[in-house]
Design a protein around this motif. Structure first.
Motif, PDB file in Angstrom:
ATOM      1  N   GLU A 164      38.164  54.989  37.229  1.00  0.00           N
ATOM      2  CA  GLU A 164      39.453  55.286  36.615  1.00  0.00           C
ATOM      3  C   GLU A 164      39.375  55.113  35.099  1.00  0.00           C
ATOM      4  N   THR A 165      39.866  56.104  34.377  1.00  0.00           N
ATOM      5  CA  THR A 165      39.961  55.986  32.930  1.00  0.00           C
ATOM      6  C   THR A 165      41.070  55.008  32.580  1.00  0.00           C
ATOM      7  N   PRO A 166      40.840  54.046  31.676  1.00  0.00           N
ATOM      8  CA  PRO A 166      41.918  53.129  31.296  1.00  0.00           C
ATOM      9  C   PRO A 166      43.152  53.881  30.802  1.00  0.00           C
ATOM     10  N   CYS A 167      44.312  53.329  31.131  1.00  0.00           N
ATOM     11  CA  CYS A 167      45.605  53.884  30.721  1.00  0.00           C
ATOM     12  C   CYS A 167      46.344  52.844  29.899  1.00  0.00           C
ATOM     13  N   LEU A 168      47.302  53.297  29.107  1.00  0.00           N
ATOM     14  CA  LEU A 168      48.145  52.388  28.341  1.00  0.00           C
ATOM     15  C   LEU A 168      49.373  52.052  29.172  1.00  0.00           C
ATOM     16  N   LEU A 169      49.574  50.758  29.431  1.00  0.00           N
ATOM     17  CA  LEU A 169      50.697  50.270  30.234  1.00  0.00           C
ATOM     18  C   LEU A 169      51.722  49.643  29.309  1.00  0.00           C
ATOM     19  N   TYR A 170      52.991  50.008  29.481  1.00  0.00           N
ATOM     20  CA  TYR A 170      54.008  49.570  28.525  1.00  0.00           C
ATOM     21  C   TYR A 170      55.382  49.554  29.184  1.00  0.00           C
ATOM     22  N   THR A 171      56.370  49.011  28.474  1.00  0.00           N
ATOM     23  CA  THR A 171      57.766  49.099  28.891  1.00  0.00           C
ATOM     24  C   THR A 171      58.531  49.904  27.853  1.00  0.00           C
ATOM     25  N   SER A 172      59.721  50.357  28.250  1.00  0.00           N
ATOM     26  CA  SER A 172      60.548  51.144  27.343  1.00  0.00           C
ATOM     27  C   SER A 172      61.998  51.082  27.806  1.00  0.00           C
ATOM     28  N   GLU A 173      62.917  51.045  26.866  1.00  0.00           N
ATOM     29  CA  GLU A 173      64.333  51.057  27.221  1.00  0.00           C
ATOM     30  C   GLU A 173      64.692  52.305  28.009  1.00  0.00           C
ATOM     31  N   SER A 174      64.034  53.411  27.706  1.00  0.00           N
ATOM     32  CA  SER A 174      64.402  54.693  28.310  1.00  0.00           C
ATOM     33  C   SER A 174      64.110  54.763  29.801  1.00  0.00           C
ATOM     34  N   ILE A 175      63.201  53.917  30.317  1.00  0.00           N
ATOM     35  CA  ILE A 175      62.862  53.967  31.745  1.00  0.00           C
ATOM     36  C   ILE A 175      63.421  52.772  32.503  1.00  0.00           C
ATOM     37  N   GLY A 176      64.155  51.888  31.815  1.00  0.00           N
ATOM     38  CA  GLY A 176      64.852  50.806  32.498  1.00  0.00           C
ATOM     39  C   GLY A 176      64.096  49.491  32.517  1.00  0.00           C
ATOM     40  N   ASP A 177      64.804  48.459  33.008  1.00  0.00           N
ATOM     41  CA  ASP A 177      64.271  47.095  32.991  1.00  0.00           C
ATOM     42  C   ASP A 177      63.266  46.818  34.095  1.00  0.00           C
ATOM     43  N   ARG A 178      63.248  47.665  35.136  1.00  0.00           N
ATOM     44  CA  ARG A 178      62.400  47.402  36.302  1.00  0.00           C
ATOM     45  C   ARG A 178      61.287  48.430  36.469  1.00  0.00           C
ATOM     46  N   ALA A 179      60.930  49.077  35.377  1.00  0.00           N
ATOM     47  CA  ALA A 179      59.887  50.101  35.437  1.00  0.00           C
ATOM     48  C   ALA A 179      58.931  49.931  34.266  1.00  0.00           C
ATOM     49  N   MET A 180      57.712  50.441  34.468  1.00  0.00           N
ATOM     50  CA  MET A 180      56.716  50.447  33.408  1.00  0.00           C
ATOM     51  C   MET A 180      56.232  51.876  33.199  1.00  0.00           C
ATOM     52  N   GLY A 181      55.860  52.180  31.976  1.00  0.00           N
ATOM     53  CA  GLY A 181      55.260  53.464  31.670  1.00  0.00           C
ATOM     54  C   GLY A 181      53.748  53.361  31.734  1.00  0.00           C
ATOM     55  N   LEU A 182      53.112  54.425  32.214  1.00  0.00           N
ATOM     56  CA  LEU A 182      51.653  54.494  32.299  1.00  0.00           C
ATOM     57  C   LEU A 182      51.230  55.771  31.588  1.00  0.00           C
ATOM     58  N   TYR A 183      50.603  55.617  30.404  1.00  0.00           N
ATOM     59  CA  TYR A 183      50.164  56.797  29.665  1.00  0.00           C
ATOM     60  C   TYR A 183      48.702  57.057  29.984  1.00  0.00           C
ATOM     61  N   SER A 184      48.437  58.211  30.582  1.00  0.00           N
ATOM     62  CA  SER A 184      47.086  58.585  30.989  1.00  0.00           C
ATOM     63  C   SER A 184      46.342  59.218  29.818  1.00  0.00           C
TER      64      SER A 184
END
Length: 454
Positions: free
Chosen positions: A95-115
């Motif tokens: 698996e290629t490393p991804c950037l894991l982050y949080t954001s107001e736009s996706i809510g308090d209980r979700a994380m963003g995964l940038y591939s």
């Protein structure tokens, strides 16, 4: 997923197989057979392309997370191969490393995964407590280590949703619980001491959510926690000491008397830890009595560079020095507002046979680094064609920044080691500055669904 979509995906997989250097010659020969491909993708095969399950698992192991999820939705036989791969304890996944982050736009209980492979962002729903209320202090083997609003620690797999509670923070030597009249935990007493000194100032009384910013720096795993056999190591304050816990432990074990640790790397049960002065110490955490062995003595006098330790694909141990432009700013108020950028990365090979012990490396050649508040990685770009060779992919791990200046823009980007230049990973910025984003190598065991977002 209909058979037409599955066949389109299958054709894409075939191209990846033929381009992959990690795939066997036998499999490539199989995929080059035109008759085989025509039979596999014929409209008559409504169950989707057929291959033996062991071959499908080998193919799927080469897929990035989004493609793996899609492949598991094609038909029953593909789903079976996908499920088997994700539940096999020692399955090899690339698996290629991804950037894991949080954001107001996706809510308090979700994380963003940038591939980085797809240049696309996905949303992951993760279990409570809400991820935006936590701090992320580490990332290893597809799991992150988080500190919640009570300053308690958890292991979390953002892909599968699995979560493991770690021993209570009150079992760390410098922390004592404070209870109210009803017997409810309400505060912590934090005492600053190491094995060879104790602060003259009295212990500090901290709110439950405040302790984590005073105590935690980084955390590391020895192996994938889904196997049940793992060790967690903390670098914590005061003075960046080490404590560890094995899977199933109910308390943390302190590793005195040494301090000023910056980064850690595991090889089995052997822990290699580097200090701010460039020392490298080795601990065998699998031994009945844990003792320190000095691998490399002090090699630098300044503590202003951040130090990382990483194993290259060749097996060599590398020491990385990272400098930034923060020294140009003096006032604390100015520091909290002015963006900081990495200005230099130096790579040295640990060579105990040479007179200097550290040999400067002019170029990473085909290799690429991932450094930040994660397990430091050195990968071969030939195996990950979406990555740029002789580059370092950076996230912010400066203690003052991530613990005190939480609104400050994070030092994140692709750093070109040849030209000493950094550029953005993606624009506009997708992530919130706190909790700080980390690199994650996705671990697909018990995969949850991904929902794309722009």
């Amino acid at each position: 997923m209909c058979w037409r979509s599955g066949n389109l995906l299958f054709r894409g997989l075939a191209n990846k197989i033929l381009a992959s250097s990690a795939c066997s010659l036998m499999m490539k020969a199989l995929f080059r057979r035109d008759g085989f491909l025509r039979r596999s993708v014929s409209a008559e095969n409504s169950e989707g392309p057929w291959l033996p399950q062991d071959i499908m698992m080998q193919i799927f192991s080469l897929l990035e997370i989004p493609d793996l999820v899609r492949a598991g939705s094609v038909c029953a036989s593909w789903r079976a191969a996908y499920t088997s791969l994700c539940t096999t304890a020692h399955s090899k996944l690339q698996e290629t490393p991804c950037l894991l982050y949080t954001s107001e736009s996706i809510g308090d209980r979700a994380m963003g995964l940038y591939s980085l492979a797809e240049k696309k962002a996905y949303t992951l729903t993760v279990p409570d407590p809400p991820i935006r209320s936590r701090e992320v202090i580490g990332s290893s083997y597809g799991w992150i280590i988080t500190a919640d609003e009570r300053s308690e620690l958890q292991l979390l797999n953002p892909i599968s949703g699995d979560q493991i509670a770690l021993p209570s923070v009150t079992t760390i030597g410098q922390v004592e619980p404070i209870y109210d009249d009803a017997g409810t935990l309400c505060q912590y007493e934090y005492t600053r001491y190491a094995a060879d000194w104790i602060s003259e100032t009295p212990p500090e009384i901290l709110d439950l959510n405040a302790l984590r910013d005073y105590l935690f720096y980084k955390a590391f795993l020895s192996s994938d926690p889904s196997t049940g056999d793992y060790i967690v190591v903390l670098i914590h304050l005061p003075d960046y000491q080490l404590s560890f816990a094995r899977g199933g432990d109910v308390e943390w074990t302190w590793l005195p008397p040494h301090t000023m640790y910056e980064d850690c790397q595991f090889q089995g049960s052997l822990l290699y830890a580097t200090t701010a002065l460039g020392e490298i110490h080795m601990y065998d955490l699998g031994a009945p009595a844990v003792a320190r062995k000095i691998i490399l003595d002090k090699v630098k006098r300044s503590v202003y560079e951040r130090i990382y330790i990483v194993q290259a694909p060749s097996g060599e141990l590398l020491q990385i020095k990272r400098s930034d432009d923060e020294c140009e700013h003096d006032a604390i108020l100015e520091l909290s507002k002015v963006p900081k950028n990495t200005t230099s990365i130096q790579v040295h090979k640990v060579d105990l046979t040479s007179e200097k012990n550290l040999v400067e490396v002019d170029t990473l050649c085909e290799n690429v680094l991932f450094i930040g508040r994660n397990q430091s990685l050195c990968l071969c770009a030939k195996e990950y064609p979406q990555l740029l060779p002789n580059h370092a992919y950076l996230t912010d791990d400066d203690y003052l920044d991530v613990s005190c200046f939480k609104d400050r823009r994070r030092d994140i980007g692709e750093f070109d080691l040849e030209n000493n230049r950094i550029k953005e990973i993606v624009s506009p910025q997708l992530w919130s500055n706190s909790p700080t984003p980390v690199w994650l190598v996705p671990n697909p065991r018990r995969m949850s669904r991904l929902a794309s977002h722009s």
